[in-house]
Design a protein around this motif. Structure first.
Motif, PDB file in Angstrom:
ATOM      1  N   ASP A   1       4.880   4.831   3.498  1.00 18.39           N
ATOM      2  CA  ASP A   1       4.655   6.260   3.338  1.00 18.39           C
ATOM      3  C   ASP A   1       5.955   6.973   3.676  1.00 18.39           C
ATOM      4  OD1 ASP A   1       1.680   7.871   3.241  1.00 18.39           O
ATOM      5  OD2 ASP A   1       3.434   9.062   3.773  1.00 18.39           O
TER       6      ASP A   1
ATOM      7  N   THR B   1      -5.328   0.570   3.846  1.00 17.12           N
ATOM      8  CA  THR B   1      -4.537  -0.545   4.370  1.00 17.12           C
ATOM      9  C   THR B   1      -5.412  -1.514   5.144  1.00 17.12           C
ATOM     10  OG1 THR B   1      -2.816   1.126   4.739  1.00 17.12           O
ATOM     11  CG2 THR B   1      -2.379  -1.092   5.544  1.00 17.12           C
ATOM     12  N   ARG B   2      -6.352  -0.985   5.893  1.00 20.03           N
ATOM     13  CA  ARG B   2      -7.245  -1.835   6.695  1.00 20.03           C
ATOM     14  C   ARG B   2      -8.044  -2.791   5.806  1.00 20.03           C
ATOM     15  NH1 ARG B   2      -8.915  -0.557  11.659  1.00 20.03           N
ATOM     16  NH2 ARG B   2      -8.497   1.676  11.288  1.00 20.03           N
TER      17      ARG B   2
ATOM     18  N   ALA C   1      -1.221   5.504  11.356  1.00 16.59           N
ATOM     19  CA  ALA C   1      -1.619   4.221  10.770  1.00 16.59           C
ATOM     20  C   ALA C   1      -1.253   3.055  11.676  1.00 16.59           C
ATOM     21  CB  ALA C   1      -0.949   4.059   9.406  1.00 16.59           C
TER      22      ALA C   1
ATOM     23  N   ASP D   1       0.867  -1.169   0.000  1.00 15.85           N
ATOM     24  CA  ASP D   1       0.000   0.000   0.000  1.00 15.85           C
ATOM     25  C   ASP D   1       0.904   1.220   0.000  1.00 15.85           C
ATOM     26  OD1 ASP D   1      -2.033   1.807   0.141  1.00 15.85           O
ATOM     27  OD2 ASP D   1      -2.671   1.303   2.172  1.00 15.85           O
TER      28      ASP D   1
ATOM     29  N   PHE E   1       4.126  -1.446   8.852  1.00 11.75           N
ATOM     30  CA  PHE E   1       4.242  -0.107   8.281  1.00 11.75           C
ATOM     31  C   PHE E   1       5.712   0.271   8.145  1.00 11.75           C
ATOM     32  CE2 PHE E   1      -0.064  -0.163   9.909  1.00 11.75           C
ATOM     33  CZ  PHE E   1      -0.763   0.360   8.825  1.00 11.75           C
TER      34      PHE E   1
ATOM     35  N   VAL F   1       0.458  -7.255   4.273  1.00 10.40           N
ATOM     36  CA  VAL F   1       0.279  -5.912   3.729  1.00 10.40           C
ATOM     37  C   VAL F   1       1.400  -5.030   4.246  1.00 10.40           C
ATOM     38  CG1 VAL F   1      -1.215  -3.884   3.585  1.00 10.40           C
ATOM     39  CG2 VAL F   1      -2.219  -6.170   3.540  1.00 10.40           C
TER      40      VAL F   1
ATOM     41  N   CYS G   1       0.383   4.964   2.005  1.00 10.13           N
ATOM     42  CA  CYS G   1      -0.732   4.432   2.791  1.00 10.13           C
ATOM     43  C   CYS G   1      -1.399   5.492   3.645  1.00 10.13           C
ATOM     44  CB  CYS G   1      -0.259   3.279   3.669  1.00 10.13           C
ATOM     45  SG  CYS G   1       0.911   3.761   4.972  1.00 10.13           S
TER      46      CYS G   1
ATOM     47  N   THR H   1       0.104  -7.032   9.053  1.00  7.02           N
ATOM     48  CA  THR H   1       0.371  -5.702   8.515  1.00  7.02           C
ATOM     49  C   THR H   1       1.619  -5.104   9.161  1.00  7.02           C
ATOM     50  OG1 THR H   1      -2.008  -5.356   8.222  1.00  7.02           O
ATOM     51  CG2 THR H   1      -0.608  -3.408   8.110  1.00  7.02           C
TER      52      THR H   1
ATOM     53  N   GLY I   1       2.353  -1.304   4.497  1.00  8.10           N
ATOM     54  CA  GLY I   1       1.901   0.070   4.373  1.00  8.10           C
ATOM     55  C   GLY I   1       3.111   0.985   4.347  1.00  8.10           C
TER      56      GLY I   1
ATOM     57  N   GLY J   1      -3.672   4.862   6.855  1.00  8.22           N
ATOM     58  CA  GLY J   1      -4.036   3.447   6.834  1.00  8.22           C
ATOM     59  C   GLY J   1      -5.472   3.143   6.472  1.00  8.22           C
TER      60      GLY J   1
END
Length: 254
Positions: free
Chosen positions: A119, A102-103, A128, A93, A139, A115, A96, A137, A117, A99
């Motif tokens: 940024d 992303t969810r 997020a 993502d 990030f 996933v 993202c 997930t 995420g 998020g």
């Protein structure tokens, strides 16, 4: 195995040893300013505003009348069917934000999927990571101009409201293609010029925010230049929503 541990073999850089951080920082320092809008998203206030804005749209998207605006909302937020996710995929993502999308992606890929995420804004990533704590997930602070992922490492890329901010579109698209596996799917969204007299207004807004607005067919043409196939544009005015498939795709189902 944690999401960060599952991420490690996909990276082309070492995974930092900082288990207490809310996200994995893979950017050294802070890149130079990429425009007023990007600078706004880097701030806590800007991230909070964007979070409220996209969150509100996500909550009401199914209640907006099924006219043009309602269909636009549903296409923008409906990245799961656009990416044809069935479970178990690895999805990037990109940009993202807080998020919101992303969810949905995490719900779709399930416990066997992952996933990522990504940024550039620490403020966005902090929001997020606090909002989404699902074990599938992770990030990552990453620069779209030089993604820290190995070639052909992800099955799908969601790229919403990023490409108008990058310093060079071709570099960003080349990076997306590089990390996608053959036949991997891309779901992209970018702001577009208004039509007729509204173009003067949109051009003024773009200059003020130091962001790019896309002309009719511009993003689709760029994706074709980079070898993407099955390029389809859902919207052209105000926002372009464009889906594509990386080279090497198998024939369509059905």
């Amino acid at each position: 195995m944690t999401a960060a541990a599952r991420l490690a073999p996909l990276l082309d850089v070492p995974l930092p040893d900082d288990p207490g951080a809310p996200f994995v920082d893979l950017v050294e320092g802070r890149p130079g300013s990429r425009g007023r809008i990007q600078d706004l998203w880097e701030s806590g206030g800007g991230a909070g505003f964007y979070d409220r804005l996209v969150g509100a749209g996500d909550r009401v998207r199914d209640r907006v009348p099924d006219a043009a605006l309602g269909r636009l909302f549903r296409d923008f937020y409906g990245v799961v069917p656009r990416l044809d996710l069935v479970g178990g995929e690895t999805v990037l993502d990109l940009a993202c934000g807080p998020g919101t999308l992303t969810r949905h992606l995490a719900d779709a890929v399930g416990p066997d999927g992952l996933v990522i995420g990504a940024d550039l804004s620490p403020a966005m990533l902090t929001r997020a990571a606090r909002a989404i704590t699902t074990p599938n997930t992770v990030f990552v602070r990453a620069d779209a101009m030089a993604l820290p992922l190995r070639d052909a490492s992800v099955d799908a890329v969601c790229c919403s409201l990023l490409l108008q901010l990058v310093p060079d579109l071709d570099t960003a698209l080349a990076e997306v293609r590089r990390v996608l596996r053959p036949g991997g799917r891309l779901a992209a969204a970018v702001p577009a010029h208004g039509r007729g007299p509204f173009r003067v207004l949109t051009e003024a807004l773009a200059r003020g925010g130091q962001a790019r607005l896309f002309g009719r067919g511009e993003l689709a043409d760029a994706l074709v230049r980079h070898g993407f196939v099955r390029v389809g544009t859902r919207w052209e005015s105000v926002m372009q929503i464009v889906d594509a498939v990386a080279p090497g795709a198998s024939p369509p189902r059905g």
